[in-house]
Write an enzyme that holds these catalytic residues in place. Structure first.
Site, PDB file in Angstrom:
ATOM      1  CE1 TYR A  25      42.606 -31.628  -9.047  1.00 10.38           C
ATOM      2  CE2 TYR A  25      41.962 -29.960  -7.447  1.00 10.38           C
ATOM      3  CZ  TYR A  25      41.813 -31.226  -7.993  1.00 10.38           C
ATOM      4  OH  TYR A  25      40.866 -32.078  -7.483  1.00 10.38           O
ATOM      5  CB  SER A 107      36.362 -32.783  -1.529  1.00 12.96           C
ATOM      6  OG  SER A 107      37.074 -33.810  -2.170  1.00 12.96           O
ATOM      7  CD  GLN A 128      33.407 -36.152  -3.010  1.00 13.30           C
ATOM      8  OE1 GLN A 128      34.281 -35.887  -2.185  1.00 13.30           O
ATOM      9  NE2 GLN A 128      33.644 -36.901  -4.064  1.00 13.30           N
ATOM     10  CE1 TYR A 130      35.862 -38.003  -6.296  1.00 10.28           C
ATOM     11  CE2 TYR A 130      36.889 -37.945  -4.136  1.00 10.28           C
ATOM     12  CZ  TYR A 130      36.600 -37.340  -5.340  1.00 10.28           C
ATOM     13  OH  TYR A 130      37.039 -36.073  -5.580  1.00 10.28           O
ATOM     14  CB  THR A 156      31.607 -38.114  -6.690  1.00  8.91           C
ATOM     15  OG1 THR A 156      31.582 -36.898  -5.960  1.00  8.91           O
ATOM     16  CG2 THR A 156      32.161 -37.856  -8.082  1.00  8.91           C
ATOM     17  NE  ARG A 165      40.591 -34.176 -14.207  1.00  4.79           N
ATOM     18  CZ  ARG A 165      40.068 -34.337 -13.004  1.00  4.79           C
ATOM     19  NH1 ARG A 165      40.711 -33.960 -11.922  1.00  4.79           N
ATOM     20  NH2 ARG A 165      38.895 -34.893 -12.886  1.00  4.79           N
ATOM     21  CE  LYS A 252      29.984 -32.432  -7.753  1.00  7.48           C
ATOM     22  NZ  LYS A 252      31.065 -33.173  -8.431  1.00  7.48           N
ATOM     23  CG  HIS A 276      33.891 -34.373 -11.945  1.00  6.60           C
ATOM     24  ND1 HIS A 276      33.508 -35.397 -11.121  1.00  6.60           N
ATOM     25  CD2 HIS A 276      34.988 -33.835 -11.363  1.00  6.60           C
ATOM     26  CE1 HIS A 276      34.365 -35.481 -10.105  1.00  6.60           C
ATOM     27  NE2 HIS A 276      35.264 -34.528 -10.230  1.00  6.60           N
ATOM     28  NE  ARG A 279      38.265 -31.168 -11.739  1.00  5.87           N
ATOM     29  CZ  ARG A 279      39.389 -30.491 -11.596  1.00  5.87           C
ATOM     30  NH1 ARG A 279      39.553 -29.352 -12.236  1.00  5.87           N
ATOM     31  NH2 ARG A 279      40.354 -30.931 -10.823  1.00  5.87           N
TER      32      ARG A 279
HETATM   33  C1  GLV Z   1      38.391 -34.753  -8.374  1.00  6.92           C
HETATM   34  O1  GLV Z   1      37.240 -35.083  -8.176  1.00  6.92           O
HETATM   35  C2  GLV Z   1      38.811 -33.920  -9.443  1.00  6.92           C
HETATM   36  O2  GLV Z   1      37.999 -33.576 -10.319  1.00  6.92           O
HETATM   37  O3  GLV Z   1      39.999 -33.564  -9.484  1.00  6.92           O
END
Ligand code: GLV
Length: 390
Positions: A25, A107, A128, A130, A156, A165, A252, A276, A279
Site C-alpha cells: 500500500y 490523515s 487532513q 478529503y 487534499t 494501484r 495539498k 500524491h 498515487r
Molecule cells: C490515500 O490518500 C491514498 O493515497 O491511499
C-alpha cells in the site's frame, strides 16, 4: 539494535517486519508507476554546487511553516492506514514528530482517531481532510479537529477519484486485514507485528467507522472513496471548506500553476505541490519538476510546500533551494515507523536532518533562509522540457 545511517536501512527492516498488504500500500504508485518513479529520479537530475572555505559554524535547520516554528522545514505527511504499519502508528509518529519539533499531519483515513492522537500527545498536530459530499460529516470532522486543537487544516484536493494501484486490488487491501489463505500465510511470517497489533484496540478507520453514515464497507478504503468522495468538487466548494476553518489552511495536491493561482484566490495559506506520491495521475510530471513554474506563478504571494519523492535531506535541500518554504515526507517516515515504531520515526527524521544540515554546510550555507537556486546545478531544460501541447 541495527545501525541506521540512511532511509534505505529503515526500508529494508520495514519490508521484513510488516505484512505485504501494507508494505505494498505504501510502496505503490498508480498504474504503470512512472510518476511514482520519476518523483525520485528527477531529484537525482538536480546537482548541488560544492563550495569551500565558507564559515560553517553556528548552523541551524530551524525555520517556520504556516507561521509555526519547526526544527526543520519538514512535516510528516498524512498517510492513510498508518496504524496498520505499526500498532498505534499515528500516535507513535505524532509523538516522534512533536519531540523532534516538526508537524505531524493526521490523515482522515487513519486508524487512530483524532481524539486518540490528541489524548496521547502534548502539542497540536495538523489534520487532513478529503473533499467529501457529506456536509454533516465534514462539519463534524472540522469540529472534532478544532476540539482536538489541531493547528492547521490540510485539504487534499487531488483525490476526487482514486488512481488505481494494482497491488491493493490483488492483495484485497483492508483494515483490519481480511483473513485469506495468502494474507494469513504472509502474516505468519510477521509475528512481532501481529503480537503488537493484538494488544491494541485500534484496528479500524478510527475517524470514519461509527461517524460516517452510509459507509457500507468500513474496512475498504477504495469503496469509501467511491461512495463518499465528491466528484463534483469545484473551487467554490474548496472556498467553502476554507471558510469553515478559522486557522491556517493548506491545499495539498496542486501540480499546475493555474491551480496554484486559484488556490491563492480562495484564500489558502499554503499549498503543497504534490502528485500524491505518484498515487493519483500516472503520467503527471514529478512535483520537483513542476515546482519552478509554480514558484514563478505564485511563489511571492503564498507559502509553497512540496512533497512526493523526498527520501533524503539532500532532496529537502533541493526543494528549498528552488523556493519551497517547507516539505512533507510520507514514505520516509512510514519506513521508520514500520521498522521500529516511534524510535524508527525519530531515526528517519534524524537521518534527514543530518543530511540536510551537512549538505547545506557543504554548499556553503548556514541557515534555511539563506538557501536559493544558486546552490543548484540543473539541466537547462529541467523546468521547461515539457510544454502544454497547445
Ligand atoms: C490515500 O490518500 C491514498 O493515497 O491511499
Amino acid at each position: 539494535m541495527p545501525v541506521i545511517t540512511e532511509i534505505a536501512d529503515l526500508k529494508r527492516i520495514y519490508k521484513r517486519r510488516v505484512p505485504k498488504m501494507f508494505y505494498d500500500y505504501a510502496e505503490s504508485g498508480s498504474w504503470t508507476e512512472t510518476t511514482f518513479r520519476e518523483n525520485t529520479t528527477d531529484f537525482d537530475l538536480l546537482k548541488l554546487r560544492q563550495r569551500i572555505a565558507v564559515d560553517m559554524t553556528g548552523r541551524s535547520t530551524a525555520s517556520r511553516m504556516v507561521g509555526q516554528e519547526v526544527s526543520m522545514p519538514v512535516a510528516l505527511a498524512p498517510v492513510g492506514l498508518t496504524g496498520m504499519q505499526h500498532a498505534d502508528g499515528e500516535i507513535k509518529a505524532a509523538r516522534a514528530a512533536e519531540k523532534f519539533g516538526v508537524p505531524f499531519t493526521l490523515s482522515t483515513m487513519s486508524i487512530c482517531s483524532i481524539e486518540d492522537v490528541a489524548e496521547n500527545t502534548e502539542k497540536p498536530f495538523w489534520f487532513q481532510v478529503y473533499t467529501l459530499k457529506d456536509d454533516d460529516f465534514m462539519k463534524r470532522l472540522f469540529a472534532r479537529a478544532k476540539d482536538a486543537k489541531c493547528s492547521a487544516l490540510v485539504i487534499t484536493v487531488d483525490l476526487q477519484v482514486m488512481g488505481q494501484r494494482h497491488k491493493d486490488i490483488k492483495n484485497g487491501l483492508s483494515a483490519p486485514p481480511k483473513l485469506t489463505p495468502a494474507s494469513v500465510a504472509n502474516m505468519m511470517t510477521k509475528v512481532p507485528w501481529g503480537l503488537e497489533m493484538l494488544q491494541t484496540k485500534r484496528r479500524f478507520f478510527g475517524n470514519i467507522v461509527g461517524h460516517a453514515k452510509g459507509v457500507s464497507d468500513g474496512s475498504s478504503l477504495s469503496s469509501w472513496v467511491a461512495e463518499a468522495f465528491d466528484q463534483a468538487l469545484d473551487w467554490e466548494r474548496i472556498k467553502q471548506f476554507r471558510d469553515w476553518w478559522d486557522g491556517p489552511v493548506i491545499l495539498k495536491g496542486i501540480l499546475d500553476p493555474e491551480d496554484a493561482k486559484k488556490a491563492l484566490s480562495v484564500g489558502a495559506d499554503a499549498i503543497v505541490v504534490s502528485n500524491h506520491g505518484g498515487r493519483q495521475l500516472d503520467g503527471a510530471l514529478s512535483s520537483i519538476r513542476m515546482l519552478p513554474q509554480i514558484m514563478d506563478a505564485v511563489g511571492d504571494k503564498i507559502e509553497v510546500h512540496l512533497d512526493s519523492g523526498i527520501r533524503s535531506g539532500q532532496d529537502i535541500l533541493k526543494a528549498l533551494a528552488l523556493g519551497a518554504q517547507g516539505t512533507m515526507v510520507g514514505r520516509a517516515f512510514v519506513y521508520g515507523l514500520g521498522a521500529m515504531g516511534e524510535k524508527g520515526v525519530t531515526e528517519a527524521l534524524t537521518v534527514m536532518q543530518t543530511e540536510l544540515d551537512r549538505s547545506m554546510a557543504l554548499c556553503g550555507r548556514r541557515r534555511i533562509e539563506d538557501l536559493d537556486p544558486s546552490i543548484l546545478l540543473m539541466p537547462d531544460d529541467f523546468a521547461t522540457r515539457w510544454k502544454t501541447a497547445v
